[in-house]
Design an enzyme around this catalytic site. Structure first.
Site, PDB file in Angstrom:
ATOM      1  N   SER A 356      43.011  34.257  32.683  1.00 54.22           N
ATOM      2  CA  SER A 356      41.687  33.902  32.166  1.00 54.22           C
ATOM      3  C   SER A 356      40.877  35.180  32.031  1.00 54.22           C
ATOM      4  O   SER A 356      40.811  35.979  32.976  1.00 54.22           O
ATOM      5  CB  SER A 356      40.983  32.926  33.118  1.00 54.22           C
ATOM      6  OG  SER A 356      39.776  32.456  32.557  1.00 54.22           O
ATOM      7  N   GLU A 357      40.280  35.393  30.859  1.00 52.57           N
ATOM      8  CA  GLU A 357      39.680  36.696  30.551  1.00 52.57           C
ATOM      9  C   GLU A 357      38.483  37.061  31.412  1.00 52.57           C
ATOM     10  O   GLU A 357      38.036  38.205  31.401  1.00 52.57           O
ATOM     11  CB  GLU A 357      39.321  36.802  29.070  1.00 52.57           C
ATOM     12  CG  GLU A 357      38.326  35.799  28.553  1.00 52.57           C
ATOM     13  CD  GLU A 357      38.983  34.626  27.872  1.00 52.57           C
ATOM     14  OE1 GLU A 357      38.426  34.127  26.884  1.00 52.57           O
ATOM     15  OE2 GLU A 357      40.062  34.192  28.326  1.00 52.57           O
ATOM     16  N   ASN A 358      37.940  36.110  32.184  1.00 49.06           N
ATOM     17  CA  ASN A 358      36.844  36.456  33.085  1.00 49.06           C
ATOM     18  C   ASN A 358      37.336  37.025  34.405  1.00 49.06           C
ATOM     19  O   ASN A 358      36.537  37.349  35.275  1.00 49.06           O
ATOM     20  CB  ASN A 358      35.945  35.245  33.340  1.00 49.06           C
ATOM     21  CG  ASN A 358      36.673  34.108  34.002  1.00 49.06           C
ATOM     22  OD1 ASN A 358      37.737  33.688  33.546  1.00 49.06           O
ATOM     23  ND2 ASN A 358      36.113  33.575  35.079  1.00 49.06           N
ATOM     24  N   SER A 398      40.563  43.006  32.855  1.00 48.50           N
ATOM     25  CA  SER A 398      41.139  41.850  32.180  1.00 48.50           C
ATOM     26  C   SER A 398      41.481  42.161  30.733  1.00 48.50           C
ATOM     27  O   SER A 398      42.574  41.833  30.248  1.00 48.50           O
ATOM     28  CB  SER A 398      40.153  40.674  32.242  1.00 48.50           C
ATOM     29  OG  SER A 398      40.674  39.545  31.598  1.00 48.50           O
TER      30      SER A 398
END
Length: 527
Positions: A356-358, A398
């Protein structure tokens, strides 16, 4: 030792950029003087008292902020936002502020408070999201907005903190971010663009196209950490690290709001996320609501298939087919909404690690009721869990994974896809602006397979698969596969190939619903 240049010493020996071999140094008052083999270098312009780490109140800390300042504000959605500092800025009445932040919270909370009071005159963000006031002010010409891909935003800030003035990235090549013309400000009343973005320089390396992006620095950074010691060393908790880590390093003056202040020596050196050299003020959090934007929990009994004939059943058909693209050992990123549902259909015995990019690698299912954690969310702002062996990291880390081609597949939604694989999914000019978020980064790496899951047609029956996209692009020639409730297409250099149709759907049905030409595969299958 001299506290200023003696008359007998040439002026050039005191210039700050003269490179000398230092054999000793000493601070005299506010001036650092270097005794060297060739002369003296003075640093009398540095305000060491301002740089010194101090623990203080929020109001005292934000008194350093001037009208018109550029603020770097940490957080992702409502996770890891400096609630106390934002409230203090609101109370200070500072105006004309430029806020650099992934998004602006929600209406009436987070940076939404400063938008409501009109203290922010410009936002540099990747995502407008569900903040209706943010979108309204932008479209009506009240607010200047520089929309920037999320990974590019993180890297621009990281570069600023590292003293790197600019860098080349593949993200957004061939889009309005690259070519210019993206609306930065509308004329009062909206409709007509008053200020548009400028074009970026482009260059090719090893056959791949890149654009030049400039670093971002700020006058002040407002960040949120879990713990700080009295030396300013910081630790973040779970996905609350996000943009806080790079933003702490990229400002002239950094204020860290923390949940707990501990004595020096309490934090093990190898556990420090941000060293104290970057921090100037430490503020104990007084407001710690930690509002959850999308509270999601695991349904009792686990996943239940949708009733046939419902919109949920149509989406399930799409994501079940998308899940067949998973491979054992794969690292994959699933976009917000429909793509995330594909995780329910990973075959038993297959290991797929979700990113997840966060800031999560090893994304798990939704938590059980009562186990949700405001510091643990996915990119859709939903409460989630992490699997054993997973990892948390900052936003710049990320997108290094994503941009560097370490993520094998991305599944995303779309507004439009063209016959040659162009993608549009972030903006309807003058009408709807949600922002590109991380999508431009997710489709930019040549080594990542990009799969689009979407309804075949728009509401009202309009075509979404077209010869050419009519909306601003997210990426150029980036889509590998399109999966809808009717069909599966492969995007090739020579155009679309229809490889599968859904049970009960004919090729003629697909042609009638598609606004682009395609060829039918010799081995046409069904799903």
């Amino acid at each position: 030792f001299f506290s200023s240049r003696p008359k007998s010493l040439p002026a050039y020996f005191c210039e700050p950029r003269v490179k000398m071999f230092s054999i000793a140094n000493r601070v005299v008052g506010s001036a650092r003087v270097y005794i060297t083999l060739t002369g003296v270098r003075c640093m009398s312009s540095v305000n060491f008292d301002r740089k010194r780490i101090r623990i203080c109140s929020a109001s005292e800390a934000v008194s350093e902020i001037e009208d018109g300042a550029t603020m770097l504000v940490g957080g992702f959605g409502l996770c890891g936002i400096p609630e106390t500092l934002i409230e203090a800025v609101k109370a200070s009445g500072k105006t004309g502020l430029t806020a650099v932040s992934n998004n602006a919270g929600v209406d009436g909370f987070g940076l939404g408070k400063l938008l409501a009071t009109k203290q922010i005159s410009k936002m540099v963000s990747s995502y407008v999201g569900e903040n209706a006031e943010f979108e309204r002010q932008f479209l009506s010409g009240e607010l200047t907005v520089e929309l920037t891909p999320q990974g590019t935003l993180a890297e621009r800030v990281r570069a600023g903190g590292a003293g790197i003035p600019a860098f080349f990235t593949p993200t957004a090549y061939g889009t309005v971010i690259h070519e210019g013309g993206s609306p930065n400000r509308y004329k009062e009343g909206g409709g007509e663009v008053e200020v548009a973005s400028r074009p970026r320089e482009s260059r090719q390396y090893n056959g791949i196209n890149y654009i030049l992006e400039e670093a971002i620095t700020g006058d002040v950074a407002l960040i949120k950490a879990w713990k700080a010691d009295e030396n300013g060393n910081l630790i973040f908790r779970k996905t609350a690290m996000n943009f806080n880590k790079p933003m702490a390093k990229a400002a002239k003056f950094t204020i860290a709001e923390v949940e707990e202040i501990v004595p020096v020596g309490t934090i093990e050196p190898e556990h420090v996320h941000v060293p104290g050299v970057y921090v100037n003020r430490i503020v104990k959090a007084e407001l710690n609501e930690k509002r959850i934007e999308r509270r999601t929990v695991l349904a009792e009994g686990g996943f239940v298939s949708a009733e046939p004939g419902t919109p949920a059943a149509r989406r399930e058909r799409i994501v079940r087919r998308a899940a067949k693209e998973f491979r054992d050992g794969m690292h994959a990123n699933l976009g917000i909404g429909m793509p995330m549902l594909a995780s329910n259909f990973i075959p038993d015995g297959m290991k797929v690690t979700l990113q997840s990019e966060n800031g999560i690698l090893g994304l798990g299912p939704f938590p059980h009721e009562g186990e949700q954690d405001a510091d643990l969310i996915n990119a859709g702002k939903e409460t989630v869990t992490i699997l054993p062996g997973g990892a948390y990291f900052s936003s710049d880390e990320s997108f290094a994974m994503i941009r560097g081609g370490h993520i094998d597949m991305s599944i995303l939604g779309a507004m439009q896809v063209s016959a040659n694989g162009d993608l549009a999914n972030w903006m309807i000019p003058g009408k709807m602006v949600k922002g590109m978020g991380g999508a431009m980064d997710l489709v930019a790496s040549p080594g990542t397979k990009v799969v689009i899951t979407m309804d075949h047609t728009a509401k009202g029956g309009g075509h979404k698969i077209l010869e050419e996209c009519t909306l601003p692009l997210t990426g150029k020639r980036c889509v590998d596969m399109i999966i809808t409730e009717l069909a599966v297409f492969h995007c090739t250099d020579s155009g679309l190939i229809l490889s599968e149709v859904a049970d009960g759907v004919s090729v003629e049905d697909v042609r009638a619903a598609t606004g682009a030409s395609f060829v039918v595969a010799d081995d046409l299958g069904t799903f």
